[in-house]
Write a protein that holds these residues in place. Structure first.
Motif, PDB file in Angstrom:
ATOM      1  N   GLU A   9       0.818  -1.219   0.000  1.00 44.04           N
ATOM      2  CA  GLU A   9       0.000   0.000   0.000  1.00 44.04           C
ATOM      3  C   GLU A   9       0.848   1.264   0.000  1.00 44.04           C
ATOM      4  N   ARG A  10       1.938   1.252   0.768  1.00 47.04           N
ATOM      5  CA  ARG A  10       2.778   2.448   0.833  1.00 47.04           C
ATOM      6  C   ARG A  10       3.406   2.759  -0.518  1.00 47.04           C
ATOM      7  N   GLN A  13       0.712   4.028  -2.972  1.00 44.75           N
ATOM      8  CA  GLN A  13       0.338   5.422  -2.702  1.00 44.75           C
ATOM      9  C   GLN A  13       1.430   6.383  -3.155  1.00 44.75           C
ATOM     10  N   THR A  14       2.683   5.994  -2.939  1.00 46.40           N
ATOM     11  CA  THR A  14       3.790   6.831  -3.396  1.00 46.40           C
ATOM     12  C   THR A  14       3.786   6.940  -4.915  1.00 46.40           C
ATOM     13  N   LEU A  69      12.513   6.816   1.689  1.00 46.68           N
ATOM     14  CA  LEU A  69      11.368   6.002   2.100  1.00 46.68           C
ATOM     15  C   LEU A  69      11.737   4.542   2.310  1.00 46.68           C
TER      16      LEU A  69
END
Length: 396
Positions: A9-10, A13-14, A69
């Motif tokens: 998900e991260r 989204q990025t 990140l």
């Protein structure tokens, strides 16, 4: 263990934020300079990277310790593809070659002191870097041909040799230089990596080489090391292990190249689809003509297959495996598939495709060298066949 073909998900989204950022901000900057960056102005890089920071997408590949990140390779795959939609996207996110590969290598191999001195400013976008391995005599695809030497002197080393097609050298704050420290050209021997500051009087840029592609900040240069003296703390990793460290850098770097170029293929396909829907011939829109539909379909197939092969190779490396075979397969296929997609887009767009009114002619010039960079297709095919034969012989 099954391969997971879905970003977490991260990362997803990025990638969505990067897609919006690149299309809303970066593409306009690319159009303003026509994607020509070999002599790109430093204020442009600074402006783009600040915009990426403001959008929360800067340096997604480095660990949080260095302001990134910390995405794994599969996460990088979706983010880098989104950035690659524009020739300036990777520069804006600080994930352009050769800096991105150098950051990975420095995180893996450098000492704490070296990381503070070299990695920290590189990850922050304060400086650029380059990687000096390729030589006029042949070292590049065949590292055994390395002729640049580093010899012991009191308190350090003296580097002598000539490098060329060193991407990003013009304006770089430092280079990671590969030099032979044992053995002779043509045998395995040993090589060592050295961190050399641009202010070292023994290193100088001989010339900037004019090339088909023009979209890499700092261009490609010929660099001379002539009595270039460095101290012992300039050694990256251990002496004589340079070839091992090269694989630490080159495996992932081949894949990140594929990720960025895949973004170009997606853009070219979108341009072709839009043109085919609005341009008519023989009483029908182009996208209703069978021959054009075949071109469109083949490009969709190439993009999907390239993405799948890329993800498989990323998964292998994320599992801690060498992934040598999968990396070579992905690099060879993606480099050629991206070229085919852009070529078909030019064909669909006709005269518009080869004009400066559309970005396709620029994209075409940029993607052609990819079949040479990071090992030409022929070298990878040789390695792929050799590994396959060796694996088969082991089970006979």
């Amino acid at each position: 263990m099954p391969i997971e073909f879905e970003a977490d998900e991260r990362a997803a989204q990025t990638a969505a934020r990067v897609t919006e950022f690149v299309r809303d901000v970066v593409v306009a900057e690319e159009q303003a300079c026509d994607g020509v960056l070999h002599d790109g102005p430093e204020p442009l890089r600074r402006r783009l990277q600040q915009a990426a920071r403001d959008a929360g997408v800067f340096s997604p590949h480095v660990s949080p310790r260095w302001g990134g990140l910390g995405l794994d390779l599969r996460g990088q795959a979706v983010v880098f593809e989104a950035a690659g939609y524009s020739l300036l996207g990777p520069l804006a996110l600080n994930i352009a070659a050769p800096d991105e590969g150098n950051m990975h290598l420095l995180e893996k191999v450098a000492t704490e002191a070296q990381q503070e001195r070299y990695l920290a400013p590189l990850a922050a976008g304060d400086v650029r870097s380059c990687f000096a391995m390729t030589e006029p005599t042949g070292a590049g695809s065949d590292p055994r041909a390395l002729t640049t030497t580093a010899t012991r002197i009191p308190g350090g080393w003296r580097i002598d040799g000539r490098k060329w097609f060193i991407s990003g050298a013009d304006g770089a704050a430092f280079t990671i230089c590969m030099a032979r420290t044992s053995g002779a050209p043509g045998d395995a021997g040993g090589a060592t990596m050295f961190l050399v500051g641009a202010d070292n009087p023994g290193m100088k840029i001989v010339r900037n080489i004019r090339t088909l592609d023009e979209g890499l900040f700092g261009g490609h240069s010929e660099v001379l090391f002539d009595g270039c003296e460095v101290s012992d703390d300039a050694v990256l990793g251990e002496p004589d292990r340079g070839f091992d460290y090269a694989q630490v850098r080159l495996g992932p770097a081949r894949l990140t190249h594929c990720m960025r170029w895949l973004g170009i293929a997606v853009r070219a396909q979108e341009i072709a689809l839009d043109r085919a829907a609005t341009r008519s011939a023989f009483g029908k829109p182009l996208d209703q003509l069978g021959m054009v539909q075949q071109l469109i379909a083949d490009s969709e197939i190439d993009i999907a297959a390239a993405r799948a092969l890329l993800w498989q190779a990323c998964w292998e490396l994320d599992q801690g495996r060498t992934g040598a075979q999968q990396t070579s397969i992905a690099k060879t296929f993606v480099a050629e598939a991206v070229h085919r997609v852009v070529d078909r887009a030019v064909q669909i767009c006709g005269a518009l495709g080869i004009s400066a009114d559309a970005p396709l002619s620029r994209l075409y010039r940029e993607v052609r060298p990819f079949r040479i960079y990071d090992g030409p297709s022929e070298t990878h095919r040789w390695a792929i066949a050799r590994r396959a034969s060796k694996a088969r012989a082991a089970v006979r």
